[in-house]
Design an enzyme around this catalytic site. Structure first.
Site, short mmCIF file in Angstrom:
data_model
loop_
_atom_site.label_atom_id
_atom_site.label_comp_id
_atom_site.label_asym_id
_atom_site.label_seq_id
_atom_site.Cartn_x
_atom_site.Cartn_y
_atom_site.Cartn_z
N CYS A 106 0.79 -1.24 0.00
CA CYS A 106 0.00 0.00 0.00
C CYS A 106 0.82 1.29 0.00
CB CYS A 106 -0.95 0.00 1.20
SG CYS A 106 -2.25 -1.24 1.07
N PHE A 107 2.09 1.23 0.37
CA PHE A 107 2.88 2.48 0.37
C PHE A 107 3.41 2.83 -1.01
CE2 PHE A 107 6.05 -0.86 1.38
CZ PHE A 107 7.00 -0.61 0.38
#
Length: 391
Positions: free
Chosen positions: A164-165
């Site tokens: 997700c980053f």
């Protein structure tokens, strides 16, 4: 005789990396969050597990998600029943889907970005492709190059399994490529499909159910370059700085493991606390050179993760509710699309800035921050500078 220093200087751009276009795409299949628990427990043949279904219903109700888009339809899941079990070997079936669909969805988003950019695709010099959905050789970067008809000499970088980053990572890499290669035009694509993580419920793995309640499919593409051509290219945001850090004492907070059963998802309860406790340090480091300490003076693009993360970050920093409005809206309308989310939010911010008559692409403000959170816990922090909004 030309010196190495002279060559290096000639290779570098003069101005900062600039986002020149944004495109987004989703699969056509839209899933209503209010009815998803009934559907999910029916398709996974788990309707008899009433207590577990009630827990999942509460997760979906608290998610603040209205709808999501998913490649997986009921028909596809009926044809692949092993994907509906909790731990049945199913990686081959999942891989067969995602290695085809990830580049296709990426192409949709990239085509929109290229259209907005308005230049010939032959002018794209670099391609960065990011996905957490499936692994193959040659990769999705190669497949997209073929699907779009990019030059064979386009310089490619493939990012797998970041999580997700990685929307922030993509911006950081695109910035470095654009600023260190004069005339470079970087196409960066994040494409995510939950076919690799979908599975049936388990009483002993409730964090897997959290993922089933939050994740959706989507792709986003941006074009980044320095020194935009006047009257030809339209800048949207300038990328001022980019940093990555691993949060202290966060080992095992978010994990994903690729196994015969697909990609398993593991989440600790204190993730929102870990992020909110450490976020101000990242902000201070990023904005100290600009002498900015008022976080409400910024426009915000934060990976939504889930509502608990947003609530705790908002409370910890004393943010006004409107600061995370775009982030919450994308979570509500699409769910958590992993790496693609922050680019969807960036698109929303610039579009609403124009629609609402703001003077800049950043909601009328000059400076902004983009945050990506994900496995590690890893945090990406990108400082953005808005430009004059143009209709």
């Amino acid at each position: 005789m030309v010196t190495v220093d002279e060559v290096r200087k000639a290779q570098r751009a003069e101005g900062p990396a600039t986002i020149l276009a944004i495109g987004t795409a989703t699969p056509p299949n839209c899933v209503d969050q209010s009815t998803y628990p009934d559907y999910y427990f029916r398709i996974t043949k788990s309707e008899h597990r009433t207590e577990l279904k009630e827990k999942f219903q509460r997760m979906c109700d608290k998610s603040r998600i209205k709808k999501r888009y998913m490649y997986l339809t009921e028909e596809i899941l009926k044809e692949n029943p092993s994907m509906c079990e909790y731990m049945a070997p199913s990686l081959d079936a999942r891989q067969d889907m995602v290695v085809v669909e990830i580049p296709k969805l990426g192409k949709e988003a990239a085509t929109k970005a290229i259209k907005e950019w308005g230049q010939l695709k032959s002018k794209i010099t670099h391609l960065v492709f990011c996905t957490t959905s499936g692994v193959d050789m040659p990769g999705a970067d190669y497949q997209l190059t073929k699907l779009l008809g990019l030059r064979p000499s386009v310089k490619r970088l493939m990012m797998y399994q970041q999580g997700c980053f990685a929307g922030g990572t993509v911006l950081r890499l695109a910035k470095d490529l654009a600023e260190n290669n004069k005339g470079a035009r970087v196409l960066a694509v994040c494409s995510e499909i939950t076919a690799v993580t979908f599975r049936g419920p388990s009483d002993t793995h409730l964090d897997s159910l959290v993922g089933q309640a939050l994740f959706g499919d989507g792709a986003a593409a941006i074009i980044v370059g320095s020194d935009p051509l006047p009257d030809i290219e339209r800048p949207l945001f300038e990328l001022v700085s980019a940093a990555q850090t691993i949060l202290p004492d966060s080992d095992g907070a978010i994990d994903g493991h690729l196994r015969e059963v697909g990609l398993t998802f593991h989440l600790l309860k204190d993730v929102p606390g870990l992020i909110s406790k450490n976020i101000e340090k990242s902000l201070n480091e990023a904005f100290k050179p600009l002498d900015i300490t008022d976080w409400n003076s910024l426009f915000w693009i934060a990976h939504p993760g889930g509502p608990a993360i947003l609530d705790q970050v908002e409370a910890k920093l004393g943010l006004k509710p409107e600061k995370l409005e775009a982030t919450r809206n994308i979570l509500s309308e699409y769910g958590n699309m992993s790496s693609a989310c922050v680019l969807f939010i960036l698109d929303e911010v610039r579009r609403k800035s124009v629609a609402n008559g703001h003077k800049t692409t950043g909601e009328g403000l000059e400076w902004g921050v983009l945050f990506g959170f994900g496995p590690g816990l890893t945090v990406e922090t990108v400082v953005l500078h808005s430009v004059a909004a143009s209709t």
